[in-house]
Design an enzyme around this catalytic site. Structure first.
Site, PDB file in Angstrom:
ATOM      1  N   HIS A  88     -41.655  96.136 -15.143  1.00  0.00           N
ATOM      2  CA  HIS A  88     -41.408  95.704 -16.517  1.00  0.00           C
ATOM      3  C   HIS A  88     -41.184  94.200 -16.614  1.00  0.00           C
ATOM      4  CE1 HIS A  88     -36.984  96.343 -15.590  1.00  0.00           C
ATOM      5  NE2 HIS A  88     -36.863  95.306 -16.413  1.00  0.00           N
ATOM      6  N   ASP A 225     -40.725 101.206 -10.554  1.00  0.00           N
ATOM      7  CA  ASP A 225     -40.658  99.996 -11.371  1.00  0.00           C
ATOM      8  C   ASP A 225     -40.760  98.744 -10.505  1.00  0.00           C
ATOM      9  OD1 ASP A 225     -40.296  98.177 -13.381  1.00  0.00           O
ATOM     10  OD2 ASP A 225     -38.486  99.085 -14.188  1.00  0.00           O
ATOM     11  N   SER A 656     -32.760  92.629 -13.719  1.00  0.00           N
ATOM     12  CA  SER A 656     -34.001  93.360 -13.468  1.00  0.00           C
ATOM     13  C   SER A 656     -34.814  92.616 -12.407  1.00  0.00           C
ATOM     14  CB  SER A 656     -34.822  93.464 -14.758  1.00  0.00           C
ATOM     15  OG  SER A 656     -34.204  94.304 -15.686  1.00  0.00           O
TER      16      SER A 656
END
Length: 747
Positions: A88, A225, A656
């Site tokens: 992402h 991810d 992230s």
């Protein structure tokens, strides 16, 4: 240690629910680890010293961590500049290379040779070279009291710029200064920014986004991810603009990758750039977020997301155009919902009020200096929050609803054209606008945006306090009164505006360049945007800034008082996109009565969730084939492949892509989320509920190697540890340390 057999697994799973498995609060400055955290970290399982994590004099873990773009983290996993981050985080770059014909979002992308690694204009990777406490320099000659907050801030910014410029003068480095503890302390960060960052690999969305919005912010999780990039440098290994002649960057340190696995209680370290937390908010600040701001933003985004979702499902072109936008909107839409639930469950406002009562008692019972500094602080804080509520709500509806319409956002960007004071300024502004036309319209759908406009204008008009709504919008309310009023207005707006296609927008810019500014100012989209933004600047922003400046000043004093009141407590500064360390241990948790979550998930869970009728849970045929054949290679553990695990680290947005590192300094995973029950940790921490969610590095390796066949990438990594797969010793990857030991033995 690999995931054990089934009987041992039951015992370890039960261990993960012991009361001692509490989250570890804090996002600590690496510079201060030795004096504040080293002893505690080593007690929890760290085998390294603080200098192995952060050092200026030698290569350390910090030299393998980058700020990826403007809002994520990445880690260097080879001596050739290979960079690992989240899918992402790389999503917008992947999307920029995608089209209906070459749909890398859906199908994934793998560079099977260096020549296939794709450049990304504007994407950067930023290393921290060093950091330094510069509080004395920044606050020199800045009065402690008796100065307005805006005047103080101007002095602070001036001094900060002087400090930053002096730190990097004569070098290729960059520098900035950031406030800590509300402006009680200031730290200098010297950086090295690389501008040539190329896409190397990305799994298909059915792996990289598996679970989609259904599973976002949730545990258990089965999302692959990750994405891979590479940093390129000039011939001197220094930053350089993109050039085919650039070479892979040679880092001071890259992270070895552990194949040894994890178990409950294992030490975990998250190293990254957390974005923003507000741990020292007062009760009035928490209440404003919980009861006012979060509900408003969720309401607006929920409306917009439903429209985008329908149009994306109806058109592949729209799906690709809006993929990154949708993901960005949906991420915090769901986070805010979890945040509200968590704050309610914790009774956060009441707990803050209890802390404030203790502070008030402490401040009034001290000496004259303490009473003068702190006794009247909290009543003044309440007064300013009360004054801010309406303008804060109006501000949210401008930013989320009015400017959540892409046509309004685009028209807003053109407002300076009409304000240009002379021909030269106007020419420069027009050229800048021309340069942005293709970028805006590449990912723009007029029919979709028209639907969004009808829905969001209704929310904006209905929910903005009437005294803060522009007269222009009030007139539209009357003119288009009725059930479908805003829909009818949107139809007229989008049929008459020349700012809805690249051709007509360019024609308007051409007219402005000739001096015919009315071609722009007579456009209905410009007129609406101008009315909203002008009203915002005149009637919303000034009172908001006044109250906010007062709150900022009072908060700085409040935080200073809290630190004086609790001298036995170790305080950490709120996150502000600067390099931080969070540490904890692998652990499961109990989200609610009668429910227990284990600390890890596996490929088996992916297949259990698989649903070909649900886009969130579709499984690519190749992955299903590998599962059926149990073709897991050296990444197998107890007949499956580990996918994700949770630990007690304190993380937030910006973390992230952060590396999750074991006690030996080896990469064991990549942080990609928090659990929904822990999303309120930006404001109030709950040690029993907060968990960070990590992609197990072995699943990443399995996808790259066995699924994609990009073995060349595995070969440049440093793999350590020898897990047993299907009863056989696993092959190791590139083992520099082992080779060095053998060479020494031969010598």
């Amino acid at each position: 240690m690999p995931i054990p057999n089934r009987l041992a697994l039951l015992a370890l799973t039960l261990l993960s629910f012991l009361p001692s498995a509490r989250a570890d609060e804090g996002m600590w400055l690496p510079l201060l680890l030795k004096q504040l955290n080293e002893a505690d970290m080593r007690q929890k399982g760290l085998k390294l010293m603080a200098e192995d994590i952060y050092s200026v004099n030698k290569g350390s873990l910090k030299d393998a961590v980058v700020q990826f773009g403007g809002g994520c983290t990445g880690e260097i996993i080879s001596d050739q500049g290979l960079l690992l981050t989240n899918h992402h985080c790389g999503y917008s770059s992947i999307q920029s290379h995608s089209s209906v014909e070459k749909d890398y979002l859906t199908n994934g992308y793998w560079a099977m040779s260096p020549s296939e690694e794709l450049p990304n204009q504007g994407l950067t990777a930023t290393f921290i070279v060093r950091m330094e406490d510069v509080t004395k320099q920044v606050l020199q000659d800045v009065p402690a009291t008796g100065i307005a907050e805006d005047a103080r801030e101007r002095l602070v910014q001036q001094h900060s710029q002087q400090v930053a410029q002096a730190a990097v003068q004569g070098t290729h480095y960059r520098a900035f200064v950031r406030p800590m503890f509300g402006g009680n302390e200031y730290y200098l960060f010297v950086t090295e920014v690389f501008e040539d960052v190329r896409l190397v690999g990305a799994p298909p969305s059915s792996i990289g986004k598996f679970g989609g919005d259904t599973d976002n912010w949730m545990w258990p999780r089965h999302t692959g991810d990750f994405s891979l990039f590479r940093i390129y440098a000039g011939p001197d290994n220094k930053p350089a603009p993109y050039s085919p002649q650039n070479k892979p960057f040679k880092p001071r340190h890259h992270l070895p990758i552990s194949l040894s696995g994890i178990k409950p209680g294992d030490f975990t370290l998250v190293f990254g750039f957390p974005g923003r937390t507000n741990e020292y908010l007062t009760s009035w600040g928490v209440d404003e977020i919980y009861s006012l701001s979060d509900p408003a933003k969720v309401k607006v985004r929920d409306t917009k997301l439903q429209i985008l979702d329908a149009d994306m499902k109806a058109s592949d072109k729209v799906r690709i155009q809006y993929a990154a936008k949708y993901a960005s909107l949906a991420n915090y839409w769901k986070k805010w919902q979890g945040e509200m639930r968590g704050l309610k469950r914790l009774d956060a406002v009441t707990r803050k009020q209890e802390q404030e009562a203790r502070f008030q008692q402490w401040s009034t019972q001290g000496d004259a200096a303490r009473r003068a500094a702190y006794a009247g602080l909290l009543p003044e804080m309440e007064k300013n929050y009360r004054a801010e509520r309406d303008v804060s709500l109006a501000r949210d509806y401008v930013t989320e609803a009015a400017l959540g319409i892409e046509l309004m956002l685009y028209a807003n960007s053109l407002l300076p054209l009409a304000d240009a004071k002379n021909t030269a300024d106007r020419t420069a502004a027009v050229q800048k606008a021309r340069n942005g036309v293709n970028g805006f319209f590449k990912n723009y759908s007029k029919p979709t945006d028209q639907k969004v406009a009808a829905a969001l204008l209704a929310l904006y008009a209905e929910n903005t306090p009437p005294t803060l709504l522009p007269d222009y919008v009030k007139a539209l309310q009357k003119q288009y009164a009725g059930k479908n009023g805003w829909t009818a207005y949107a139809e007229q707006l989008y049929s008459k505006s020349k700012l809805t296609t690249p051709e007509s927008a360019t024609a308007v810019l051409d007219e402005v360049a000739k001096g015919n500014v009315t071609a722009l100012t007579n456009d209905p989209a410009y007129q609406l945007a101008s009315a909203i933004v002008t009203n915002y600047r005149a009637n919303i922003l000034p009172p908001y800034q006044i109250a906010n400046d007062n709150i900022t000043l009072l908060s700085r004093t409040y935080i200073a008082g809290l630190r004086q009141m609790q001298t036995d407590k170790k305080f950490y500064p709120d996150a502000n996109s600067t390099l931080r360390v969070a540490y904890g241990q692998v652990a499961g948790y109990e989200p609610r009565d009668g429910v227990q979550y284990a600390y890890y998930t596996t490929l088996d869970g992916i297949m259990e969730k698989a649903d070909p009728t649900n886009p969130d849970f579709q499984v690519p045929a190749r992955l299903a084939e590998l599962y059926q054949k149990k073709d897991y290679g050296q990444y197998a553990v107890d007949g499956t492949v580990p996918v994700a695990f949770i630990a007690t680290n304190h993380t937030t947005g910006g973390n992230s892509g952060s590396p999750v590192i074991n006690g030996r300094g080896e990469l064991i995973g990549t942080n990609f989320d928090r659990n929904w029950e822990g999303t309120m940790s930006d404001i109030m921490f709950d040690p029993n509920q907060v968990r960070n969610i990590t992609l197990d590095v072995r699943y990443m390796l399995f996808v790259v190697d066995k699924y994609a066949g990009a073995t060349r990438l595995i070969q440049e990594m440093t793999l350590v540890g020898k897990p047993e797969a299907e009863g056989k010793p696993a092959k190791e990857g590139k083992m520099k340390k082992a080779k060095e030991r053998k060479m020494k033995q031969k010598a």
